[in-house]
Structure formats: C-alpha cells, structure tokens
Design a protein around this motif. Structure first.
Motif, short mmCIF file in Angstrom:
data_model
loop_
_atom_site.label_atom_id
_atom_site.label_comp_id
_atom_site.label_asym_id
_atom_site.label_seq_id
_atom_site.Cartn_x
_atom_site.Cartn_y
_atom_site.Cartn_z
N LYS A 184 0.04 -5.52 -33.66
CA LYS A 184 1.47 -5.77 -33.49
C LYS A 184 2.02 -4.91 -32.37
O LYS A 184 1.49 -3.86 -32.05
CB LYS A 184 2.22 -5.45 -34.78
CG LYS A 184 1.89 -6.35 -35.95
CD LYS A 184 2.83 -6.07 -37.08
CE LYS A 184 2.12 -5.48 -38.26
NZ LYS A 184 2.98 -5.19 -39.39
N MET B 33 2.26 -14.35 -31.00
CA MET B 33 1.08 -13.49 -31.06
C MET B 33 -0.09 -14.22 -31.71
O MET B 33 -1.21 -14.21 -31.20
CB MET B 33 1.39 -12.22 -31.84
CG MET B 33 0.21 -11.27 -31.96
SD MET B 33 0.56 -9.85 -33.02
CE MET B 33 0.49 -10.60 -34.65
N LEU B 34 0.17 -14.88 -32.82
CA LEU B 34 -0.92 -15.58 -33.52
C LEU B 34 -1.38 -16.82 -32.78
O LEU B 34 -2.57 -17.16 -32.80
CB LEU B 34 -0.49 -15.91 -34.95
CG LEU B 34 -0.40 -14.69 -35.86
CD1 LEU B 34 0.19 -15.07 -37.21
CD2 LEU B 34 -1.76 -14.05 -36.04
N TYR C 285 5.83 -12.96 -33.70
CA TYR C 285 4.56 -13.05 -34.43
C TYR C 285 3.93 -14.43 -34.28
O TYR C 285 2.72 -14.55 -34.18
CB TYR C 285 4.76 -12.71 -35.91
CG TYR C 285 5.01 -11.24 -36.16
CD1 TYR C 285 4.22 -10.26 -35.56
CD2 TYR C 285 6.04 -10.83 -36.97
CE1 TYR C 285 4.45 -8.92 -35.78
CE2 TYR C 285 6.28 -9.48 -37.20
CZ TYR C 285 5.48 -8.53 -36.60
OH TYR C 285 5.72 -7.20 -36.82
N THR C 286 4.75 -15.46 -34.25
CA THR C 286 4.23 -16.81 -34.04
C THR C 286 3.52 -16.88 -32.70
O THR C 286 2.40 -17.39 -32.60
CB THR C 286 5.36 -17.85 -34.11
OG1 THR C 286 5.97 -17.79 -35.40
CG2 THR C 286 4.84 -19.25 -33.86
N LEU D 68 9.85 -15.65 -37.31
CA LEU D 68 9.50 -14.46 -36.55
C LEU D 68 8.74 -14.92 -35.30
O LEU D 68 7.51 -14.94 -35.26
CB LEU D 68 8.65 -13.50 -37.39
CG LEU D 68 9.29 -13.07 -38.72
CD1 LEU D 68 8.32 -12.21 -39.51
CD2 LEU D 68 10.59 -12.35 -38.47
N SER E 276 -4.39 -7.80 -37.20
CA SER E 276 -4.97 -8.94 -37.90
C SER E 276 -6.08 -9.56 -37.07
O SER E 276 -6.04 -9.50 -35.84
CB SER E 276 -3.91 -10.01 -38.16
OG SER E 276 -2.94 -9.53 -39.04
N ALA F 129 11.18 -8.18 -36.01
CA ALA F 129 10.79 -8.75 -37.30
C ALA F 129 11.59 -8.11 -38.43
O ALA F 129 12.02 -8.79 -39.36
CB ALA F 129 9.29 -8.56 -37.54
N ARG G 210 8.06 -6.18 -31.32
CA ARG G 210 7.99 -7.29 -32.28
C ARG G 210 8.31 -6.80 -33.68
O ARG G 210 8.94 -7.51 -34.47
CB ARG G 210 6.61 -7.94 -32.23
CG ARG G 210 6.39 -8.76 -30.99
CD ARG G 210 5.04 -9.42 -31.01
NE ARG G 210 4.90 -10.26 -29.82
CZ ARG G 210 3.75 -10.55 -29.26
NH1 ARG G 210 2.62 -10.10 -29.77
NH2 ARG G 210 3.69 -11.31 -28.20
N ASP G 211 7.84 -5.60 -34.03
CA ASP G 211 8.12 -5.04 -35.35
C ASP G 211 9.61 -4.83 -35.56
O ASP G 211 10.15 -5.13 -36.62
CB ASP G 211 7.40 -3.71 -35.54
CG ASP G 211 5.95 -3.88 -35.94
OD1 ASP G 211 5.56 -5.01 -36.30
OD2 ASP G 211 5.21 -2.88 -35.91
#
Length: 104
Positions: free
Chosen positions: A29, A53-54, A50-51, A47, A92, A37, A33-34
């Motif tokens: 992360k 990022m994934l 995060y979308t 979020l 992750s 979020a 972004r944290d």
C-alpha cells in the motif's frame, strides 16, 4: 498469446499440455492511498486507489504468467485463475495460474 479461463479454446485443438504456469506480484500500500481509504471509510464508497493498485498487480501477474508460458513454448494458456492473499500488514499478493498448452 491466447489466455482464457475456460479449459478449451473454441475452434482450436490442444496438441500438447506443457504444464502449470504462474505469475505473481506482491504489492504494498501507498501512504497516500491509506489516508484516502481511511477518509472513504467514514463516508463510504469505492476505494479507487486500491482498485487501481489491484488492477495493476493483476496485469503484472498475467504478464509474468504469459512470459513463463512462452519460455515453455506455449502459444496459449487455459484454465487461468486468480488468487489473492495478505502477505504482511499492508502488502498483498496477486497470483495468476493456468495450464500452458500448444495448440495445433
């Protein structure tokens, strides 16, 4: 190269199965972004950081999967699946896996 979640490819015949191939990436992360979020957690909603990022991590995992398949001499990967897991707090893993094949 063709890759698909199905076990076969319409109109093509698998000549040889070359084996299981994988591609993975561990993504951490970003502090910005944290913060966003945590703010979104108060009001609700997607979020997006995060979308993104994934989505990027999934794309990298697929690239690595396809690179491994090419090294085996494959021209397709069938049965592609994705998994995710938490590695540490704030990081992750996204893994893509499937079966490398050579089509006739």
């Amino acid at each position: 190269m063709i890759y698909t979640t199905t076990e076969t490819i319409a109109g093509a015949e698998i000549d040889i199965v070359l084996g299981v191939v994988t591609g993975n990436v561990v993504q951490s992360k970003h502090v910005g972004r944290d913060i966003m979020a945590n703010l979104k957690g108060i009001v609700g909603g997607e979020l997006k950081g995060y979308t993104e990022m994934l989505t990027e991590a999934r794309s990298k995992a697929v690239e690595r999967l396809l690179d491994e398949a090419r090294q085996l001499g494959a021209n397709a990967v069938v049965g592609v699946r994705f998994t995710t897991s938490a590695i540490t707090d704030g990081a992750s893993e996204v893994m893509a896996y499937g079966t490398a094949v050579r089509l006739k």
